[in-house]
Scaffold this motif. Structure first.
Motif, PDB file in Angstrom:
ATOM      1  N   LEU A  97      43.899  -7.581 -10.429  1.00  0.00           N
ATOM      2  CA  LEU A  97      43.131  -8.671 -11.019  1.00  0.00           C
ATOM      3  C   LEU A  97      43.103  -8.566 -12.540  1.00  0.00           C
ATOM      4  CD1 LEU A  97      40.110  -8.826  -8.547  1.00  0.00           C
ATOM      5  CD2 LEU A  97      42.127 -10.308  -8.609  1.00  0.00           C
ATOM      6  N   LEU A  98      43.000  -7.355 -13.057  1.00  0.00           N
ATOM      7  CA  LEU A  98      43.011  -7.171 -14.510  1.00  0.00           C
ATOM      8  C   LEU A  98      44.352  -7.576 -15.101  1.00  0.00           C
ATOM      9  CD1 LEU A  98      41.680  -6.164 -17.105  1.00  0.00           C
ATOM     10  CD2 LEU A  98      42.471  -3.857 -16.534  1.00  0.00           C
ATOM     11  N   ALA A  99      45.444  -7.224 -14.413  1.00  0.00           N
ATOM     12  CA  ALA A  99      46.771  -7.593 -14.899  1.00  0.00           C
ATOM     13  C   ALA A  99      46.949  -9.112 -14.922  1.00  0.00           C
ATOM     14  CB  ALA A  99      47.848  -6.941 -14.030  1.00  0.00           C
ATOM     15  N   VAL A 100      46.512  -9.786 -13.854  1.00  0.00           N
ATOM     16  CA  VAL A 100      46.610 -11.253 -13.797  1.00  0.00           C
ATOM     17  C   VAL A 100      45.770 -11.888 -14.891  1.00  0.00           C
ATOM     18  CG1 VAL A 100      46.054 -13.274 -12.411  1.00  0.00           C
ATOM     19  CG2 VAL A 100      47.166 -11.313 -11.348  1.00  0.00           C
ATOM     20  N   LEU A 101      44.555 -11.373 -15.089  1.00  0.00           N
ATOM     21  CA  LEU A 101      43.693 -11.908 -16.136  1.00  0.00           C
ATOM     22  C   LEU A 101      44.298 -11.691 -17.516  1.00  0.00           C
ATOM     23  CD1 LEU A 101      41.002 -13.145 -17.025  1.00  0.00           C
ATOM     24  CD2 LEU A 101      40.014 -10.846 -16.977  1.00  0.00           C
ATOM     25  N   ALA A 102      44.910 -10.524 -17.737  1.00  0.00           N
ATOM     26  CA  ALA A 102      45.519 -10.227 -19.038  1.00  0.00           C
ATOM     27  C   ALA A 102      46.680 -11.169 -19.329  1.00  0.00           C
ATOM     28  CB  ALA A 102      45.991  -8.772 -19.063  1.00  0.00           C
ATOM     29  N   VAL A 103      47.523 -11.417 -18.328  1.00  0.00           N
ATOM     30  CA  VAL A 103      48.655 -12.330 -18.536  1.00  0.00           C
ATOM     31  C   VAL A 103      48.156 -13.747 -18.791  1.00  0.00           C
ATOM     32  CG1 VAL A 103      50.667 -13.376 -17.436  1.00  0.00           C
ATOM     33  CG2 VAL A 103      50.252 -10.928 -17.188  1.00  0.00           C
ATOM     34  N   ALA A 104      47.180 -14.200 -17.996  1.00  0.00           N
ATOM     35  CA  ALA A 104      46.663 -15.558 -18.162  1.00  0.00           C
ATOM     36  C   ALA A 104      46.000 -15.735 -19.527  1.00  0.00           C
ATOM     37  CB  ALA A 104      45.669 -15.885 -17.047  1.00  0.00           C
ATOM     38  N   ALA A 105      45.179 -14.766 -19.927  1.00  0.00           N
ATOM     39  CA  ALA A 105      44.514 -14.864 -21.226  1.00  0.00           C
ATOM     40  C   ALA A 105      45.521 -14.816 -22.360  1.00  0.00           C
ATOM     41  CB  ALA A 105      43.498 -13.729 -21.368  1.00  0.00           C
TER      42      ALA A 105
END
Length: 322
Positions: A26-34
C-alpha cells in the motif's frame, strides 16, 4: 489510477485471506500515485525547473541511501545496490528530460553535462549497474532526438525488460545451462539465488492467492528466514509468492500502461523515450533486486512518469499547437 487501485485492492484481498501485512504494498502504491500527481502538476507549471530539482534530489538521496531504508542495514551482496542504481538512473533521466524541455541551448548543455556528472558519480560510488544504466539512459536520450515515431521504440523497451525477469525465473527454477547458471550465480550471489528459489517454490504451491503480503520471511526456506529484510530481492518473484499470478499480472500491466501513457503523452518524443528508458531500467533492477522497497525510488518513478506525461500549461488566449 485504476491499475494502482487494483494493485492495492488485491494486496488487501490476499492479506485478508492469509493474515498478511499489506502495508508495504500500500505504501508503494501510494508513493507512485502521489509522485505521479505531483509530477503532472509540477511538469505542467515548471517543465524545466521541476525535473532539474528532481535530478539534484535523486543524486543527493543516492549518496545518502543507507539511511533511507526502514529495515536493518545489511551487507553485500544484497544491501542497497539496487536502490542506489535505480535512484541514479532516475536522476539521470530527470536531468535529460529537463534538457529537452528547455529552449535555451546553453541551459540544455549544462543539464546534459549534469547528467554526465551523475553517470561519473555512479562510477565513483562503485555502482556498476547504476553507471551502466545511467549511461544507457543518457545515450538513449541523445539518440531520441532523431526519432520521429515513438511507438516502435517504446515497444522495444517493453520487450527488452522481459529477459531480465525471465533470467531470474529460469535461474531460480534451475533450467539454465550449468556453466551459465554458475556465472550468473557468481555475479548475483548464492544467497540471492537461494531466496529466488524459495520464492519460486512458494509460488508453485500457492498460485492463486499466494501466501499473503509480507509473509515471505516467515514461510520461506532457510535462506528466507536468514534474510534480514524478509524479501526475495525480486519484485516479480515476491509478488508471485505473496500475491499469486494475479499480483504478477497487475505489476506487468502497470509497467505496460506506463509505457502506453508515454506513447500518448503530449510531451515531445525525446522526453517520452528518455522516461521510458529509465522506467525500463528500473523494471530490470526490480526483477533482480529490492529496488522498489525504497520509498524514494517509487516516488521518483512516479515523478518521472508525471513529468514525461504532463500536459503543457495552456495560456489564456493562446492558440493550440498544430
Amino acid at each position: 489510477m485504476v491499475l494502482l487501485g487494483a494493485c492495492a485492492g488485491w494486496s488487501l484481498i490476499t492479506a485478508a485471506a492469509h493474515d498478511g501485512r499489506p502495508e508495504g504494498m500500500l505504501l508503494a502504491v501510494l508513493a507512485v500515485a502521489a509522485g505521479h500527481a505531483v509530477g503532472r502538476v509540477s511538469g505542467a507549471l515548471l517543465p524545466v525547473a521541476a525535473p532539474s530539482a528532481g535530478a539534484a534530489a535523486g543524486l543527493a538521496l543516492a549518496l545518502a541511501l543507507p539511511g533511507l531504508s526502514a529495515g536493518p542495514r545489511y551487507a553485500a551482496p544484497l544491501g542497497h545496490a539496487g536502490g542506489t542504481a535505480a535512484l541514479l538512473t532516475l536522476a539521470t533521466a530527470a536531468a535529460c528530460c529537463a534538457a529537452w524541455a528547455t529552449p535555451v541551448p546553453e541551459l540544455r548543455l549544462v543539464l546534459r553535462l549534469s547528467a554526465v556528472g551523475i553517470v561519473l558519480t555512479a562510477a565513483v560510488l562503485g555502482s556498476v549497474a547504476g553507471s551502466v544504466a545511467s549511461a544507457a539512459v543518457l545515450l538513449c536520450s541523445l539518440a531520441a532526438g532523431s526519432v520521429s515515431r515513438r511507438g516502435v521504440c517504446l515497444l522495444g523497451l517493453a520487450v527488452s525488460a522481459a529477459p531480465a525477469a525471465g533470467t531470474a525465473w529460469a535461474l531460480a527454477a534451475g533450467v539454465l545451462p550449468g556453466g551459465l547458471a554458475r556465472v550468473l550465480e557468481g555475479r548475483l550471489g548464492a544467497h540471492r539465488v537461494a531466496l529466488w528459489q524459495d520464492a519460486l517454490h512458494l509460488s508453485a504451491r500457492n498460485r492463486g492467492l499466494g501466501i499473503g503480503p509480507g509473509r515471505f520471511g516467515e514461510l520461506g526456506g532457510t535462506a528466507a528466514q536468514l534474510s534480514p529484510d524478509g524479501r526475495p530481492h525480486s519484485a516479480l518473484l515476491q509478488l508471485a509468492a505473496e500475491q499469486g499470478v494475479v499480483g504478477v499480472f497487475l505489476f506487468v500491466a502497470a509497467f505496460c500502461w506506463l509505457l502506453h501513457s508515454l506513447w500518448r503523452s503530449p510531451r515531445s518524443t525525446p522526453i517520452a523515450l528518455t522516461a521510458g528508458a529509465a522506467l525500463t531500467a528500473l523494471t530490470v533492477f526490480a526483477a533482480v533486486s529490492n529496488a522498489l522497497s525504497f520509498t524514494a525510488v517509487t516516488v521518483g518513478a512516479g515523478l518521472l512518469a508525471g513529468w514525461a506525461t504532463a500536459r503543457p500549461w495552456a495560456r489564456a488566449g493562446a492558440e493550440p499547437r498544430p
